[in-house]
Design a protein around this motif. Structure first.
Motif, short mmCIF file in Angstrom:
data_model
loop_
_atom_site.label_atom_id
_atom_site.label_comp_id
_atom_site.label_asym_id
_atom_site.label_seq_id
_atom_site.Cartn_x
_atom_site.Cartn_y
_atom_site.Cartn_z
N MET A 174 0.85 -1.19 0.00
CA MET A 174 0.00 0.00 0.00
C MET A 174 0.89 1.24 0.00
O MET A 174 1.80 1.38 0.81
CB MET A 174 -0.89 0.00 1.24
N HIS A 175 0.66 2.17 -0.96
CA HIS A 175 1.49 3.36 -1.02
C HIS A 175 1.09 4.34 0.08
O HIS A 175 0.05 4.20 0.74
CB HIS A 175 1.41 4.01 -2.40
N ASN A 176 1.92 5.36 0.23
CA ASN A 176 1.76 6.26 1.38
C ASN A 176 0.41 6.97 1.39
O ASN A 176 -0.20 7.14 2.45
CB ASN A 176 2.89 7.29 1.38
N GLY A 177 -0.07 7.41 0.22
CA GLY A 177 -1.34 8.13 0.19
C GLY A 177 -2.50 7.28 0.63
O GLY A 177 -3.35 7.71 1.44
N ALA A 178 -2.57 6.04 0.13
CA ALA A 178 -3.66 5.16 0.51
C ALA A 178 -3.59 4.80 2.00
O ALA A 178 -4.61 4.74 2.69
CB ALA A 178 -3.63 3.89 -0.34
N ALA A 179 -2.35 4.56 2.50
CA ALA A 179 -2.19 4.23 3.91
C ALA A 179 -2.62 5.40 4.79
O ALA A 179 -3.30 5.22 5.81
CB ALA A 179 -0.74 3.85 4.19
N ALA A 180 -2.23 6.62 4.40
CA ALA A 180 -2.62 7.79 5.18
C ALA A 180 -4.13 7.97 5.19
O ALA A 180 -4.73 8.29 6.22
CB ALA A 180 -1.94 9.04 4.61
N ALA A 181 -4.78 7.74 4.02
CA ALA A 181 -6.24 7.87 3.94
C ALA A 181 -6.93 6.86 4.84
O ALA A 181 -7.91 7.18 5.53
CB ALA A 181 -6.70 7.71 2.49
N GLU A 182 -6.41 5.64 4.88
CA GLU A 182 -7.03 4.60 5.71
C GLU A 182 -6.92 4.95 7.19
O GLU A 182 -7.87 4.77 7.96
CB GLU A 182 -6.35 3.26 5.42
N VAL A 183 -5.75 5.46 7.60
CA VAL A 183 -5.58 5.84 9.00
C VAL A 183 -6.47 7.02 9.35
O VAL A 183 -7.08 7.08 10.43
CB VAL A 183 -4.10 6.16 9.30
N LEU A 184 -6.60 7.99 8.43
CA LEU A 184 -7.46 9.14 8.69
C LEU A 184 -8.92 8.72 8.85
O LEU A 184 -9.64 9.28 9.68
CB LEU A 184 -7.32 10.15 7.54
N ALA B 116 1.29 8.70 12.60
CA ALA B 116 1.48 7.79 11.48
C ALA B 116 1.11 8.46 10.16
O ALA B 116 1.78 8.26 9.13
CB ALA B 116 0.64 6.52 11.69
N VAL B 117 0.03 9.26 10.17
CA VAL B 117 -0.36 9.98 8.96
C VAL B 117 0.76 10.94 8.55
O VAL B 117 1.12 11.05 7.36
CB VAL B 117 -1.68 10.74 9.19
N LYS B 118 1.35 11.66 9.51
CA LYS B 118 2.44 12.57 9.20
C LYS B 118 3.63 11.83 8.59
O LYS B 118 4.27 12.33 7.65
CB LYS B 118 2.88 13.32 10.47
N VAL B 119 3.93 10.64 9.11
CA VAL B 119 5.02 9.84 8.56
C VAL B 119 4.72 9.47 7.11
O VAL B 119 5.57 9.61 6.21
CB VAL B 119 5.24 8.58 9.41
N HIS B 120 3.50 8.98 6.84
CA HIS B 120 3.12 8.62 5.47
C HIS B 120 3.21 9.83 4.54
O HIS B 120 3.70 9.72 3.41
CB HIS B 120 1.70 8.05 5.45
N LEU B 121 2.73 10.98 4.99
CA LEU B 121 2.73 12.16 4.13
C LEU B 121 4.15 12.65 3.84
O LEU B 121 4.47 13.01 2.71
CB LEU B 121 1.91 13.28 4.79
#
Length: 540
Positions: free
Chosen positions: A1-11, A69-74
């Motif tokens: 899962m790329h960073n954008g999708a991972a960040a969206a899921e956590v959000l 975690a979202v900040k890390v992904h972004l």
């Protein structure tokens, strides 16, 4: 899962948690009378409100971890995207300039310095690529950002396989040797760092002896001026020296305490150390309260003044330091280079441990561990203060105050019945703990209570609201066996480990090692109750 999708899921998970928490908090809006004369239903509603607020704190803490975690992904996604836009034929200088631009952009977006942004980008890159279990834990809300940074620090310099092994030890319950006790996310960052450092030192590919020799070259004394006529003095020096200085200063400070002494233990400790450094033990008069004196006639002690670091006047007590050293048997004999453990510090080079337990180091309590499984095998009995074998065993088992994440050193703690003596509790190790004075008082004045101690495991705690906090256990590991002579194989256990009679002299291989070891059992029976007259649960 790329960073954008991972960040969206956590959000999305954060959003769902926030909505659920908001709904629970709305139910607390109705006013409820407080104070005396509450009806039973009103008291229940107040208790429910208190539980809701406490649950809210826990959930918000999890949301903060997820936001991190979202900040890390972004950040990792931004850096990767910028790198992908760089021309393939870009020179090293051009790529360096691109990295400077990325760092500056992140620094401005987060309103931090470029140095902080550089570190954050490095942490984000490693967490998103090399430490997936850590980032998943942050995304699920079970690991905080501080825990993630500690995992980054403790895996720094390790090859990918070693870093993955350290991460799996603490975060993968299916790992070959998972960490014991409460999960990593339930430890404060300081306690998690201590446990991660211990595991890293034991499994580091470079010998701790080599790393210690290199680090000892950097020893130094530092001086930093501060406000209000104060300054900081700090020293970077070998751990055994630092531990000995600290424990000797603490023991001296305790000796100075008394009904007429107004200084705190912290103040007495620094007064004693200053006396040793500045006067070679000669008394220096200092004001207990108020401004310093103009002049002090020799041999006198004016009212309101005390000899700094001395009691009685003119004498500086110099008790020996008391330090517990856990040494694997083969390491003590020089057969392996496995780290020993210095109480209150952590892993130390075996050469340092051998020096501490050599002739003349009578103030150090030496603990030998079993070559089979790493369990404590024998506790030295040379300390003038910790003379009770049971108290020694508690100190070894618990290492520090047993309250969740308390770092109070074992020498400062009380021995306490879990089930009070007056209520029928026995004085076996399974019914004893060593809380610090603060948490000892908490136990006897509130509904906090320790539970579940065993001979090998310290107690966990139950809060007044019924929340369970499991015990933090030490990760004893089987020690490293030395390489056998060429063409030979080690017998799995020496014959003398299976003997049944009274403990006898060890074989020649242990000559020179002070030993009262119980060779007939890995778990020698504990002594009879050394405090048979305990009538108060607060007795120490």
């Amino acid at each position: 899962m790329h960073n954008g999708a991972a960040a969206a899921e956590v959000l999305e998970a954060i959003s769902a948690s926030a909505l659920a928490l908001a709904a629970e908090l709305r139910r607390t809006a109705d006013p409820v009378p407080a104070g005396a004369g509450l009806r039973l239903d009103q008291a229940d509603r107040l208790q429910e409100r208190a539980d809701t607020f406490l649950d809210g704190l826990t959930k918000v803490s999890g949301m903060e971890a997820r936001v991190a975690a979202v900040k890390v992904h972004l950040a990792a996604g931004f850096a990767a995207t910028e790198a992908a836009m760089a021309p393939p034929e870009a020179s090293p200088q051009e790529r360096s300039v691109l990295q400077m631009s990325v760092t500056a952009s992140v620094a401005c977006a987060l309103t931090v310095s470029e140095g902080s942004a550089t570190r954050f980008l490095a942490e984000s890159g490693k967490l998103s690529t090399n430490l997936p279990l850590t980032l998943d834990g942050m995304g699920s809300g079970t690991l905080s950002w501080q825990h993630g940074r500690i995992m980054f620090d403790e895996t720094d310099g390790l090859d990918p396989e070693a870093a993955a092994a350290l991460e799996a030890h603490f975060l993968d319950p299916d790992a070959p040797n998972p960490a014991r006790g409460c999960p990593a996310g339930e430890l404060t960052p300081a306690r998690f760092r201590a446990k991660a450092r211990y595991w890293r030192e034991r499994h580091h590919p470079v010998s701790i002896e080599t790393r210690h020799r290199n680090s000892s070259k950097d020893r130094r004394l530092e001086y930093t001026p501060d406000r209000d006529g104060m300054a900081w003095l700090s020293a970077y020096l070998p751990a055994d020296q630092a531990a000995g200085i600290w424990d000797r200063a603490t023991a001296t400070a305790r000796a100075l305490q008394g009904p007429t002494e107004s200084r705190t233990l912290t103040q007495l400790r620094v007064d004693a150390a200053a006396t040793w450094l500045l006067t070679a033990g000669h008394p220096v008069y200092a004001a207990v309260d108020g401004p310093p004196p103009e002049a002090v006639p020799a041999g006198t002690a004016p009212a309101g003044l005390v000899p700094a670091g001395s009691a009685p006047p003119g004498v500086v007590p110099s008790p020996r330091a008391q330090v517990l050293v856990t040494v694997p048997v083969f390491s003590l004999l020089g057969q392996t280079e496995e780290p020993a453990v210095l109480d209150g510090y952590g892993p130390i080079p075996p050469s340092m441990a051998r020096r501490l337990v050599a002739d003349g180091a009578t103030s150090f309590l030496r603990v030998l561990t079993d070559p089979r499984d790493g369990a404590p095998l024998e506790i030295g009995r040379t300390s003038y203060r910790l003379t009770k074998p049971m108290r020694q065993w508690l100190r070894l088992r618990d290492a520090r105050c047993t309250f969740p994440n308390c770092n109070n050193h074992s020498l400062d703690n009380d021995a306490d019945h879990i089930l009070a003596w007056a209520d029928g509790g026995g004085t076996g190790v399974a019914n004893l703990g060593q809380p610090c004075p603060k948490h000892h008082r908490l136990k006897h004045t509130t509904a906090w209570r320790p539970v579940g101690a065993t001979r090998e495991s310290p107690p966990g705690w139950i809060s007044p609201a019924g929340r369970s906090y499991p015990a933090e256990q030490q990760d004893w590991e089987p020690p490293i066996w030395p390489e056998p002579p060429p063409g030979q194989e080690w017998q799995w256990l020496p014959d003398w480990f299976d003997q049944d009679p009274e403990p006898s002299e060890p074989p020649d291989a242990l000559d020179g090692v002070e030993s009262a070891m119980a060779f007939d059992s890995v778990e020698p029976p504990l002594p009879l109750d050394p405090w048979p007259n305990w009538s108060s649960p607060a007795a120490a």
